[in-house]
Design a protein around this motif. Structure first.
Motif, mmCIF file in Angstrom:
data_model
loop_
_atom_site.group_PDB
_atom_site.id
_atom_site.type_symbol
_atom_site.label_atom_id
_atom_site.label_comp_id
_atom_site.label_asym_id
_atom_site.label_seq_id
_atom_site.Cartn_x
_atom_site.Cartn_y
_atom_site.Cartn_z
ATOM 1 N N GLY A 136 44.026 51.951 50.875
ATOM 2 C CA GLY A 136 43.202 53.091 51.240
ATOM 3 C C GLY A 136 41.975 52.702 52.021
ATOM 4 N N SER A 137 40.894 52.414 51.319
ATOM 5 C CA SER A 137 39.637 52.123 51.990
ATOM 6 C C SER A 137 39.563 50.668 52.405
ATOM 7 C CB SER A 137 38.474 52.436 51.045
ATOM 8 O OG SER A 137 38.579 51.659 49.874
ATOM 9 N N LYS A 138 38.795 50.438 53.462
ATOM 10 C CA LYS A 138 38.544 49.091 53.920
ATOM 11 C C LYS A 138 37.408 48.470 53.116
ATOM 12 C CE LYS A 138 41.387 48.985 57.492
ATOM 13 N NZ LYS A 138 42.440 47.982 57.647
ATOM 14 N N VAL A 139 37.301 47.158 53.209
ATOM 15 C CA VAL A 139 36.191 46.467 52.576
ATOM 16 C C VAL A 139 34.927 46.731 53.375
ATOM 17 C CG1 VAL A 139 35.253 44.178 52.041
ATOM 18 C CG2 VAL A 139 37.667 44.667 51.630
ATOM 19 N N GLN A 140 33.818 46.919 52.678
ATOM 20 C CA GLN A 140 32.546 47.142 53.363
ATOM 21 C C GLN A 140 31.911 45.800 53.697
ATOM 22 O OE1 GLN A 140 29.877 50.266 51.873
ATOM 23 N NE2 GLN A 140 31.439 50.724 50.341
ATOM 24 N N LEU A 141 31.673 45.573 54.969
ATOM 25 C CA LEU A 141 31.053 44.342 55.432
ATOM 26 C C LEU A 141 29.668 44.628 55.997
ATOM 27 C CD1 LEU A 141 34.112 42.748 57.299
ATOM 28 C CD2 LEU A 141 33.291 42.210 55.001
ATOM 29 N N ASN A 142 28.754 43.715 55.748
ATOM 30 C CA ASN A 142 27.388 43.833 56.270
ATOM 31 C C ASN A 142 27.180 42.731 57.295
ATOM 32 O OD1 ASN A 142 24.577 43.651 56.712
ATOM 33 N ND2 ASN A 142 24.151 44.580 54.721
ATOM 34 N N ASN A 170 40.168 42.388 57.588
ATOM 35 C CA ASN A 170 39.764 43.765 57.321
ATOM 36 C C ASN A 170 40.103 44.708 58.471
ATOM 37 O OD1 ASN A 170 38.520 45.517 55.396
ATOM 38 N ND2 ASN A 170 36.720 45.651 56.728
ATOM 39 N N SER A 171 40.479 44.141 59.615
ATOM 40 C CA SER A 171 40.749 44.967 60.795
ATOM 41 C C SER A 171 42.162 45.541 60.815
ATOM 42 C CB SER A 171 40.524 44.138 62.069
ATOM 43 O OG SER A 171 41.496 43.102 62.163
ATOM 44 N N THR A 172 42.997 45.133 59.855
ATOM 45 C CA THR A 172 44.379 45.594 59.851
ATOM 46 C C THR A 172 44.913 45.703 58.432
ATOM 47 O OG1 THR A 172 46.637 45.063 60.601
ATOM 48 C CG2 THR A 172 45.187 43.209 60.101
ATOM 49 N N ASP A 173 45.933 46.523 58.247
ATOM 50 C CA ASP A 173 46.619 46.627 56.958
ATOM 51 C C ASP A 173 47.798 45.663 56.878
ATOM 52 O OD1 ASP A 173 44.894 48.619 56.288
ATOM 53 O OD2 ASP A 173 46.287 50.265 56.690
ATOM 54 N N ILE A 218 42.813 38.356 48.583
ATOM 55 C CA ILE A 218 43.496 37.902 49.791
ATOM 56 C C ILE A 218 44.859 37.392 49.360
ATOM 57 C CG2 ILE A 218 43.449 36.319 51.749
ATOM 58 C CD1 ILE A 218 40.398 36.286 51.496
ATOM 59 N N LYS A 219 45.885 38.098 49.739
ATOM 60 C CA LYS A 219 47.246 37.780 49.303
ATOM 61 C C LYS A 219 47.898 36.779 50.246
ATOM 62 C CE LYS A 219 51.804 39.797 48.444
ATOM 63 N NZ LYS A 219 52.624 41.030 48.483
ATOM 64 N N THR A 220 48.494 35.738 49.670
ATOM 65 C CA THR A 220 49.263 34.776 50.449
ATOM 66 C C THR A 220 50.653 35.331 50.695
ATOM 67 O OG1 THR A 220 48.086 32.904 49.453
ATOM 68 C CG2 THR A 220 50.171 32.432 50.550
ATOM 69 N N VAL A 221 51.015 35.496 51.952
ATOM 70 C CA VAL A 221 52.365 35.916 52.314
ATOM 71 C C VAL A 221 53.067 34.650 52.782
ATOM 72 C CG1 VAL A 221 53.786 37.418 53.754
ATOM 73 C CG2 VAL A 221 51.522 38.178 53.012
ATOM 74 N N ARG A 222 53.877 34.117 51.908
ATOM 75 C CA ARG A 222 54.414 32.765 52.103
ATOM 76 C C ARG A 222 55.077 32.577 53.465
ATOM 77 N NH1 ARG A 222 58.075 29.358 47.754
ATOM 78 N NH2 ARG A 222 57.894 27.359 48.821
ATOM 79 N N SER A 223 54.690 31.483 54.120
ATOM 80 C CA SER A 223 55.214 31.062 55.426
ATOM 81 C C SER A 223 54.808 31.990 56.562
ATOM 82 C CB SER A 223 56.751 30.937 55.390
ATOM 83 O OG SER A 223 57.131 29.982 54.414
ATOM 84 N N GLN A 224 53.976 32.995 56.265
ATOM 85 C CA GLN A 224 53.558 33.924 57.316
ATOM 86 C C GLN A 224 52.059 33.897 57.557
ATOM 87 O OE1 GLN A 224 55.324 37.912 57.189
ATOM 88 N NE2 GLN A 224 56.858 37.164 55.740
ATOM 89 N N GLY A 225 51.283 34.160 56.503
ATOM 90 C CA GLY A 225 49.838 34.210 56.681
ATOM 91 C C GLY A 225 49.159 34.861 55.488
ATOM 92 N N TYR A 226 48.158 35.705 55.753
ATOM 93 C CA TYR A 226 47.391 36.329 54.689
ATOM 94 C C TYR A 226 47.181 37.812 54.971
ATOM 95 C CZ TYR A 226 46.366 31.566 53.252
ATOM 96 O OH TYR A 226 46.489 30.266 52.842
ATOM 97 N N ARG A 227 47.005 38.544 53.865
ATOM 98 C CA ARG A 227 46.792 39.983 53.962
ATOM 99 C C ARG A 227 45.691 40.383 52.993
ATOM 100 N NH1 ARG A 227 51.109 44.571 52.027
ATOM 101 N NH2 ARG A 227 50.017 46.403 52.793
ATOM 102 N N LEU A 228 44.787 41.233 53.437
ATOM 103 C CA LEU A 228 43.687 41.690 52.586
ATOM 104 C C LEU A 228 44.153 42.860 51.734
ATOM 105 C CD1 LEU A 228 40.662 41.264 51.965
ATOM 106 C CD2 LEU A 228 40.160 43.022 53.669
ATOM 107 N N ILE A 229 43.906 42.760 50.432
ATOM 108 C CA ILE A 229 44.280 43.809 49.475
ATOM 109 C C ILE A 229 43.027 44.358 48.825
ATOM 110 C CG2 ILE A 229 45.632 44.360 47.419
ATOM 111 C CD1 ILE A 229 47.342 43.563 49.772
ATOM 112 N N THR A 230 42.908 45.682 48.768
ATOM 113 C CA THR A 230 41.790 46.307 48.073
ATOM 114 C C THR A 230 42.307 47.390 47.150
ATOM 115 O OG1 THR A 230 41.466 47.954 49.841
ATOM 116 C CG2 THR A 230 40.225 45.887 50.010
ATOM 117 N N TRP A 231 41.513 47.710 46.099
ATOM 118 C CA TRP A 231 41.881 48.779 45.164
ATOM 119 C C TRP A 231 40.758 49.784 45.048
ATOM 120 C CZ3 TRP A 231 42.726 43.589 43.882
ATOM 121 C CH2 TRP A 231 44.055 43.196 43.867
#
Length: 231
Positions: A136-142, A170-173, A218-231
């Motif tokens: 849903g929401s993005k992480v708030q960055l300062n 944070n720029s992508t889902d 920050i979720k590790t997507v094996r052999s691919q890269g990383y994805r940001l997860i927020t709740w």
């Protein structure tokens, strides 16, 4: 019950440690240093055991390789380590160092407490896992303070590279690939770049955990890269 993988780089961890762990319902398995995938698969805690200080380079290689692929707790167990070695292992992504002064009972309690902490965190994640595929929401960055804000308003200060990494994620889902991350962070792609990125992610996760932030991961997507997860 937690699963503990022991990688014997030189020598073998004493049987008394294994017996103490198994007596307290931990599943312990020995894994060859050239079979990292087996160590990573379905493992809660990985222990790299090394008796000879001259094998430091192999220990470093294993830490970097494991951190590329997994989020398991990772400890280095050595008979004796210099302060320089201990600091280097932590910088590369080890969670902690253990030496020969640690008795079997103490190691068992360390594993027990670590497993309990992972269980609590895992429960928190499972309660919110349905949001993972529809963030849903993005992480708030300062940008001014180079910091990230938690949902309850706490501000966690980041280094320049950590902040840039958070901006990218944070720029992508979607999952951001290793090559794309490395190119944006350091302007070129080089050999061993995955390990450098994994180390940066490790330090970000550590900051979140130390500050009690459980709604950012920050979720590790094996052999691919990383994805940001927020709740």
């Amino acid at each position: 019950m937690s699963t503990v993988s022991v990688i014997n780089v030189s020598g073998e961890i004493e049987q008394s440690y294994i017996e103490e762990l198994e007596k307290n319902e931990h599943n312990v398995r020995s894994v060859a240093s050239d079979d990292i995938d087996s160590a990573i698969e379905k493992t809660d805690i990985i222990i790299i055991y090394n008796e000879i200080q001259q094998n430091m380079s192999e220990v470093c290689r294993l830490i970097l390789k494991i951190r590329e692929e997994a989020d398991s707790s990772l400890w280095v167990f050595s008979k004796k380590n210099s302060e320089t070695d201990r600091i280097l292992y932590l910088q590369l992504g080890a969670n902690n160092n253990i030496d020969g002064e640690c008795p079997p009972e103490e190691l068992q309690l360390i594993v027990k407490n670590e497993a309990a902490l992972k269980s609590v965190t895992s429960g928190f994640v499972k309660d919110r896992i349905q949001t993972e595929n529809s963030i849903g929401s993005k992480v708030q960055l300062n940008a001014k303070n180079q910091s990230v804000l938690s949902s309850d308003g706490r501000e966690i200060e980041l280094t320049k590279l950590e902040y840039k990494m958070m901006e990218i994620l944070n720029s992508t889902d979607e999952t951001v690939g290793y090559k794309e991350l490395y190119t944006q962070l350091w302007s070129s792609y080089q050999k061993h770049s995955k390990a450098r990125i994994a180390n940066l992610v490790f330090h970000l996760r550590t900051k979140f955990q130390e500050n009690g932030v459980l709604d950012i991961d920050i979720k590790t997507v094996r052999s691919q890269g990383y994805r940001l997860i927020t709740w």
